[in-house]
Design an enzyme around this catalytic site. Structure first.
Site, PDB file in Angstrom:
ATOM      1  N   HIS A 193     -14.444 -65.651  27.277  1.00 11.33           N
ATOM      2  CA  HIS A 193     -14.376 -64.199  27.169  1.00 11.33           C
ATOM      3  C   HIS A 193     -15.303 -63.552  28.193  1.00 11.33           C
ATOM      4  O   HIS A 193     -16.240 -64.195  28.681  1.00 11.33           O
ATOM      5  CB  HIS A 193     -14.859 -63.724  25.788  1.00 11.33           C
ATOM      6  CG  HIS A 193     -14.255 -64.425  24.620  1.00 11.33           C
ATOM      7  ND1 HIS A 193     -13.313 -63.835  23.798  1.00 11.33           N
ATOM      8  CD2 HIS A 193     -14.475 -65.661  24.098  1.00 11.33           C
ATOM      9  CE1 HIS A 193     -12.981 -64.670  22.824  1.00 11.33           C
ATOM     10  NE2 HIS A 193     -13.672 -65.789  22.995  1.00 11.33           N
ATOM     11  N   TYR A 194     -15.078 -62.272  28.489  1.00 12.63           N
ATOM     12  CA  TYR A 194     -16.135 -61.466  29.089  1.00 12.63           C
ATOM     13  C   TYR A 194     -16.571 -60.412  28.075  1.00 12.63           C
ATOM     14  O   TYR A 194     -15.823 -60.055  27.167  1.00 12.63           O
ATOM     15  CB  TYR A 194     -15.749 -60.850  30.423  1.00 12.63           C
ATOM     16  CG  TYR A 194     -14.522 -59.955  30.476  1.00 12.63           C
ATOM     17  CD1 TYR A 194     -14.220 -59.025  29.478  1.00 12.63           C
ATOM     18  CD2 TYR A 194     -13.672 -59.995  31.585  1.00 12.63           C
ATOM     19  CE1 TYR A 194     -13.127 -58.195  29.571  1.00 12.63           C
ATOM     20  CE2 TYR A 194     -12.570 -59.175  31.684  1.00 12.63           C
ATOM     21  CZ  TYR A 194     -12.304 -58.270  30.669  1.00 12.63           C
ATOM     22  OH  TYR A 194     -11.208 -57.450  30.764  1.00 12.63           O
ATOM     23  N   THR A 195     -17.802 -59.921  28.218  1.00 15.28           N
ATOM     24  CA  THR A 195     -18.391 -59.084  27.172  1.00 15.28           C
ATOM     25  C   THR A 195     -18.089 -57.598  27.321  1.00 15.28           C
ATOM     26  O   THR A 195     -18.211 -56.850  26.360  1.00 15.28           O
ATOM     27  CB  THR A 195     -19.920 -59.248  27.155  1.00 15.28           C
ATOM     28  OG1 THR A 195     -20.456 -58.831  28.419  1.00 15.28           O
ATOM     29  CG2 THR A 195     -20.313 -60.696  26.887  1.00 15.28           C
TER      30      THR A 195
ATOM     31  N   GLU B  13     -18.901 -66.387  25.473  1.00 14.27           N
ATOM     32  CA  GLU B  13     -18.900 -65.043  26.045  1.00 14.27           C
ATOM     33  C   GLU B  13     -19.712 -65.048  27.341  1.00 14.27           C
ATOM     34  O   GLU B  13     -20.803 -65.627  27.397  1.00 14.27           O
ATOM     35  CB  GLU B  13     -19.506 -64.032  25.075  1.00 14.27           C
ATOM     36  CG  GLU B  13     -18.650 -63.741  23.855  1.00 14.27           C
ATOM     37  CD  GLU B  13     -17.619 -62.646  24.099  1.00 14.27           C
ATOM     38  OE1 GLU B  13     -17.548 -62.134  25.243  1.00 14.27           O
ATOM     39  OE2 GLU B  13     -16.893 -62.308  23.147  1.00 14.27           O
TER      40      GLU B  13
ATOM     41  N   ASP C  56      -9.368 -60.344  28.838  1.00 15.98           N
ATOM     42  CA  ASP C  56     -10.471 -61.204  29.295  1.00 15.98           C
ATOM     43  C   ASP C  56     -10.089 -62.691  29.279  1.00 15.98           C
ATOM     44  O   ASP C  56      -9.314 -63.109  28.427  1.00 15.98           O
ATOM     45  CB  ASP C  56     -11.726 -60.958  28.451  1.00 15.98           C
ATOM     46  CG  ASP C  56     -11.516 -61.157  26.960  1.00 15.98           C
ATOM     47  OD1 ASP C  56     -10.519 -60.650  26.419  1.00 15.98           O
ATOM     48  OD2 ASP C  56     -12.365 -61.821  26.337  1.00 15.98           O
TER      49      ASP C  56
ATOM     50  N   HIS D 227      -9.294 -65.633  26.446  1.00 12.57           N
ATOM     51  CA  HIS D 227      -8.917 -64.835  25.282  1.00 12.57           C
ATOM     52  C   HIS D 227      -7.524 -64.230  25.478  1.00 12.57           C
ATOM     53  O   HIS D 227      -6.744 -64.106  24.530  1.00 12.57           O
ATOM     54  CB  HIS D 227      -9.952 -63.730  25.059  1.00 12.57           C
ATOM     55  CG  HIS D 227      -9.950 -63.180  23.678  1.00 12.57           C
ATOM     56  ND1 HIS D 227     -10.768 -62.148  23.281  1.00 12.57           N
ATOM     57  CD2 HIS D 227      -9.223 -63.499  22.579  1.00 12.57           C
ATOM     58  CE1 HIS D 227     -10.556 -61.870  22.008  1.00 12.57           C
ATOM     59  NE2 HIS D 227      -9.618 -62.682  21.556  1.00 12.57           N
TER      60      HIS D 227
END
Length: 296
Positions: A49-51, A113, A170, A160
């Site tokens: 994921h990215y946050t 993440e 993401d 994700h």
């Protein structure tokens, strides 16, 4: 009075001995000497994921809200991981999700993440932020450990957006999936095979139903309607943003068809080389001479 002393002493001794006695623990008796053959690791997937937040806000979200992840990769000059949830426990990172025949992947996955702002909307369209190379270097090190520890298959290292293509973007089209493939972590469509198929699909593009079947074969939850609806376009965008990051508009074109065909077709095995024919044994020189007819 003297007769009571032995009785008092005996009572005290019994009381002392009873206090030293081992009390059986409450609970079931369990024998762990046997092991079942039919079992596997609980963890089968890694989801990236990215946050969409800076580091302080990412920490706050992932530690003080219901959403969580096993690891948080910082964007500091020397990136490192925060271990937020023990690998033996479930974190809430995947949400409504599916891959191939599996649903609700939280229970069977590790979530990672990566601190990254995600994207911004501009007059020229959506612009995604790149990842630091130092982050990717650290990520590859962790992924190799997790793959070895849980025997995770290459097709089960996912974004994700792979497992939720209708609602997630993401880690986005700037995430360098090819670097993970070069590190031996996931499969990648071989360029020469893609190039060989491209003229065929340029001449005759498959119909939408073919694209839908191939996307589902890769693992994506894809409608099987035969229609180029928005849900199918969303899946195509996710696929293209992973395997062809130069163009990810959701159009079922020839290059996308070639990529899908290579990913879903096993690499042909080369025939085993024929065993060399053994050379004939040398003939002794004496055996090659004709027998003499002389009486001598």
């Amino acid at each position: 009075m003297s007769k009571l002393l032995p009785l008092v002493a005996l009572t005290a001794a019994v009381s002392l001995l009873s206090g030293c006695a081992t009390v059986a623990p409450a609970g079931p008796r369990i024998d762990k000497s046997l092991t079942a053959r039919g079992q596997s690791e609980r963890i089968k997937y890694i989801i990236l994921h990215y946050t969409v937040a800076d580091l302080p806000r990412s920490i706050k979200i992932l530690t003080q809200q219901d959403v969580s992840a096993h690891y948080l990769l910082t964007d500091t000059d020397q990136p490192f991981f925060y271990a937020l949830v023990d690998e033996s426990r479930q974190s809430n990172h995947a949400g409504l999700s599916s891959w191939k025949i599996y649903n609700q992947l939280n229970s069977a996955s590790i979530g990672i993440e990566i601190v990254n702002p995600g994207f911004t909307e501009t007059a020229q369209g959506r612009v995604y932020a790149p990842f630091k190379q130092a982050q990717i270097d650290q990520l590859i090190l962790l992924l190799k450990q997790l793959v070895a520890r849980y025997n995770i298959k290459p097709e089960n290292i996912l974004g994700h957006n792979d497992i939720a293509p209708q609602r997630k973007q993401d880690p986005g089209p700037m995430f360098p999936w090819k670097q993970l493939a070069d590190a031996g972590l996931l499969a990648w469509p071989e360029a020469s095979r893609v190039g060989a198929r491209l003229p065929l699909f340029t001449e005759q593009l498959p119909d939408v139903a073919w694209f839908q079947r191939k996307l589902a074969q890769v693992g994506y939850a894809t409608p099987q309607t035969g229609e180029l609806d928005q849900a199918t376009r969303n899946v195509l965008v996710v696929f293209q943003s992973k395997y062809r990051q130069s163009l990810y508009d959701g159009t079922p074109d020839a290059e996308t068809a070639a990529l899908l065909d290579v990913l879903t077709s096993p690499v042909p095995e080369l025939p085993a080389p024929a065993a060399p024919t053994p050379a004939p044994a040398p003939v002794p020189a004496s055996a090659a001479l004709p027998r003499s007819t002389s009486s001598r």
